[in-house]
Design a protein around this motif. Structure first.
Motif, PDB file in Angstrom:
ATOM      1  N   LYS A   1     -22.087 -36.203  -0.903  1.00  0.00           N
ATOM      2  CA  LYS A   1     -20.470 -36.040  -0.129  1.00  0.00           C
ATOM      3  C   LYS A   1     -20.807 -35.540   1.017  1.00  0.00           C
ATOM      4  CE  LYS A   1     -18.403 -35.531  -4.751  1.00  0.00           C
ATOM      5  NZ  LYS A   1     -17.843 -34.720  -5.423  1.00  0.00           N
ATOM      6  N   LEU A   2     -21.964 -34.907   1.224  1.00  0.00           N
ATOM      7  CA  LEU A   2     -22.163 -34.162   2.207  1.00  0.00           C
ATOM      8  C   LEU A   2     -22.701 -34.650   3.257  1.00  0.00           C
ATOM      9  CD1 LEU A   2     -23.751 -30.876   0.989  1.00  0.00           C
ATOM     10  CD2 LEU A   2     -21.122 -30.480   2.548  1.00  0.00           C
ATOM     11  N   THR A   3     -23.198 -35.486   2.978  1.00  0.00           N
ATOM     12  CA  THR A   3     -23.838 -37.024   4.088  1.00  0.00           C
ATOM     13  C   THR A   3     -23.641 -37.963   4.138  1.00  0.00           C
ATOM     14  OG1 THR A   3     -25.967 -37.395   2.897  1.00  0.00           O
ATOM     15  CG2 THR A   3     -25.921 -35.465   3.945  1.00  0.00           C
ATOM     16  N   GLY A   4     -22.713 -38.151   3.362  1.00  0.00           N
ATOM     17  CA  GLY A   4     -21.851 -39.313   3.467  1.00  0.00           C
ATOM     18  C   GLY A   4     -22.502 -40.879   2.777  1.00  0.00           C
ATOM     19  N   GLY A   5     -23.088 -40.075   1.978  1.00  0.00           N
ATOM     20  CA  GLY A   5     -24.295 -41.124   1.283  1.00  0.00           C
ATOM     21  C   GLY A   5     -25.663 -41.353   2.728  1.00  0.00           C
ATOM     22  N   GLU A   6     -25.626 -40.781   3.601  1.00  0.00           N
ATOM     23  CA  GLU A   6     -26.872 -40.750   4.234  1.00  0.00           C
ATOM     24  C   GLU A   6     -28.499 -40.254   3.680  1.00  0.00           C
ATOM     25  OE1 GLU A   6     -26.922 -43.106   7.330  1.00  0.00           O
ATOM     26  OE2 GLU A   6     -25.633 -43.642   6.288  1.00  0.00           O
ATOM     27  N   GLY A   7     -27.517 -39.260   3.361  1.00  0.00           N
ATOM     28  CA  GLY A   7     -29.168 -38.489   2.683  1.00  0.00           C
ATOM     29  C   GLY A   7     -29.217 -37.145   4.247  1.00  0.00           C
ATOM     30  N   VAL A   8     -30.638 -36.528   4.191  1.00  0.00           N
ATOM     31  CA  VAL A   8     -30.800 -35.759   5.119  1.00  0.00           C
ATOM     32  C   VAL A   8     -31.897 -35.949   6.070  1.00  0.00           C
ATOM     33  CG1 VAL A   8     -30.474 -33.339   3.923  1.00  0.00           C
ATOM     34  CG2 VAL A   8     -32.532 -34.212   3.341  1.00  0.00           C
ATOM     35  N   ASP A   9     -32.444 -35.457   7.082  1.00  0.00           N
ATOM     36  CA  ASP A   9     -33.218 -35.639   7.756  1.00  0.00           C
ATOM     37  C   ASP A   9     -34.640 -34.727   7.424  1.00  0.00           C
ATOM     38  OD1 ASP A   9     -31.821 -37.021  10.040  1.00  0.00           O
ATOM     39  OD2 ASP A   9     -30.681 -35.441   9.980  1.00  0.00           O
ATOM     40  N   VAL A  10     -34.868 -33.712   6.341  1.00  0.00           N
ATOM     41  CA  VAL A  10     -35.632 -32.757   6.035  1.00  0.00           C
ATOM     42  C   VAL A  10     -34.843 -32.387   4.995  1.00  0.00           C
ATOM     43  CG1 VAL A  10     -36.872 -31.230   6.608  1.00  0.00           C
ATOM     44  CG2 VAL A  10     -35.864 -32.027   8.558  1.00  0.00           C
ATOM     45  N   ALA A  11     -36.226 -32.882   3.957  1.00  0.00           N
ATOM     46  CA  ALA A  11     -36.265 -32.540   2.409  1.00  0.00           C
ATOM     47  C   ALA A  11     -37.030 -31.057   2.167  1.00  0.00           C
ATOM     48  CB  ALA A  11     -35.587 -32.996   1.845  1.00  0.00           C
ATOM     49  N   MET A  12     -36.704 -30.062   2.036  1.00  0.00           N
ATOM     50  CA  MET A  12     -37.973 -28.291   1.340  1.00  0.00           C
ATOM     51  C   MET A  12     -37.854 -28.761   0.235  1.00  0.00           C
ATOM     52  SD  MET A  12     -37.609 -26.900   4.967  1.00  0.00           S
ATOM     53  CE  MET A  12     -37.445 -26.870   7.070  1.00  0.00           C
ATOM     54  N   GLU A  13     -39.158 -28.542  -0.314  1.00  0.00           N
ATOM     55  CA  GLU A  13     -39.527 -28.302  -1.615  1.00  0.00           C
ATOM     56  C   GLU A  13     -40.302 -26.436  -1.788  1.00  0.00           C
ATOM     57  OE1 GLU A  13     -40.338 -27.265  -5.531  1.00  0.00           O
ATOM     58  OE2 GLU A  13     -41.637 -27.031  -4.257  1.00  0.00           O
ATOM     59  N   ALA A  14     -39.273 -25.939  -2.429  1.00  0.00           N
ATOM     60  CA  ALA A  14     -39.842 -24.353  -2.129  1.00  0.00           C
ATOM     61  C   ALA A  14     -39.588 -23.667  -3.878  1.00  0.00           C
ATOM     62  CB  ALA A  14     -38.748 -23.424  -0.689  1.00  0.00           C
TER      63      ALA A  14
END
Length: 343
Positions: A226-239
């Motif tokens: 919802k936040l990205t309009g279905g696009e996904g994120v440029d950077v995903a960090m697993e922490a």
């Protein structure tokens, strides 16, 4: 001297140990004034790091005063107040010459792991010239301790490995100390959005204070969609370091994006390569090299970032066992970082 000693899984004790001395000409002995507890120390106590043997003094972060130096030490002097890097580096081997200090052939992560660490009144630091950093006068000691490990880890393995850049949308899965450090240092590169994902509302509130634009406590896949309009994120960090949080990262990254794995994993993850192969993503892992400590120290000194805000609990060093008890119940106790002071 007194030290926090590992005696096998689930067993630790604040007890008397011999004070360390100079073993090699490149050593220094540091009197600890401030230290902290890392999530990795909890992994050790759970038995997840079998290389740590009974009798080992724990800890790999700290600030102190140099008490003694070997004949081969030239950059550090007795009386200097210093930051202790969590990574020991000889500065001479092939890995060190490439800047990969974490894999130094006579160092790397050895403090509180393969040799005695910093949760003690005194610690021996090998390769002192390359593993200790003189502190600027007047720097906040709480902030300085965060420069030993979590701030460079968040910066190098999160922001730099994730290639965060101007205008990016960044999602960080896990709002513990490392995730929050990744948030703080990602802001150096002016992303448009930083989304923090964690089920703990207290940690999400701190993330908001530190600059997160959005927070997600549940249903992260649906929320990111919802936040990205279905696009996904440029950077995903697993922490975090568990399969479930890694899976979130690989499902929310957009085509051409980056996954930066910061968390310490104790078991295998299910890599969805059948979906990722076509997306032109980059996946990077890493153990911190701490080569960015000098620049981060300058940023802290100038007030450009304030990592002392991560400290939620303060104790005398003699109370370290109580500090461990509270840190082990971090969610219940609303704990992020503990500052232990010997003075």
């Amino acid at each position: 001297m007194k030290a926090l000693v590992f005696h096998g899984p689930g067993k630790r004790r604040w007890e008397e140990k011999p004070r360390p001395g100079i073993d090699k000409p490149t050593d220094a002995v540091v009197r600890i004034t401030h230290t902290t507890i890392c999530g990795t120390d909890l992994h050790i106590l759970k038995g997840d790091v079998p290389a740590v043997k009974d009798g080992r003094i724990l800890g790999h972060e700290g600030v102190g005063v140099v008490e003694e130096v070997g004949d081969g030490v030239s950059n550090i002097q007795v009386g200097d107040e210093v930051l202790i890097s969590c990574i020991t580096s000889c500065g001479r081997c092939d890995y060190c010459k490439r800047g990969v200090y974490s894999h130094c052939r006579d160092g790397g992560w050895i403090l509180g792991h393969l040799i005695d660490g910093t949760q003690a009144e005194y610690v021996r630091i090998p390769h002192a010239d390359n593993s200790l950093y003189p502190l600027p006068k007047g720097i906040d000691h709480a902030a300085a301790v965060m420069l030993s490990d979590i701030l460079p880890t968040g910066h190098e393995i999160g922001a730099l490995n994730g290639e965060v850049k101007l205008g990016d949308t960044v999602a960080i899965v896990g709002a513990g100390p490392i995730g929050l450090a990744a948030l703080m240092t990602s802001r150096f590169y002016s992303p448009a959005r930083i989304i923090m994902i964690d089920p703990d509302e207290n940690r999400l509130a701190m993330a908001k204070q530190l600059g997160a634009t959005d927070t997600i406590a549940r249903d992260p896949l649906e929320a990111i969609d919802k936040l990205t309009g279905g696009e996904g994120v440029d950077v995903a960090m697993e922490a975090v370091g568990i399969p479930e949080t890694f899976d979130v990262c690989q499902r929310i990254v957009r085509p051409g994006g980056h996954i930066a794995n910061i968390g310490v994993h104790g078991k295998s993850v299910d890599l969805q390569l059948q979906d990722l192969w076509i997306k032109n993503i980059t996946l990077r892992t890493g153990l911190v090299n701490t080569d960015t400590i000098p620049v981060l120290m300058r940023v802290v000194e100038s007030g450009g970032v304030e990592p002392a805000g991560l400290v939620t609990h303060r104790f005398k060093l003699d109370d370290i066992e109580k500090a461990y008890d509270i840190f082990s119940e971090a969610a219940k106790e609303q704990a992020i970082k503990m500052l232990l002071t010997a003075e």
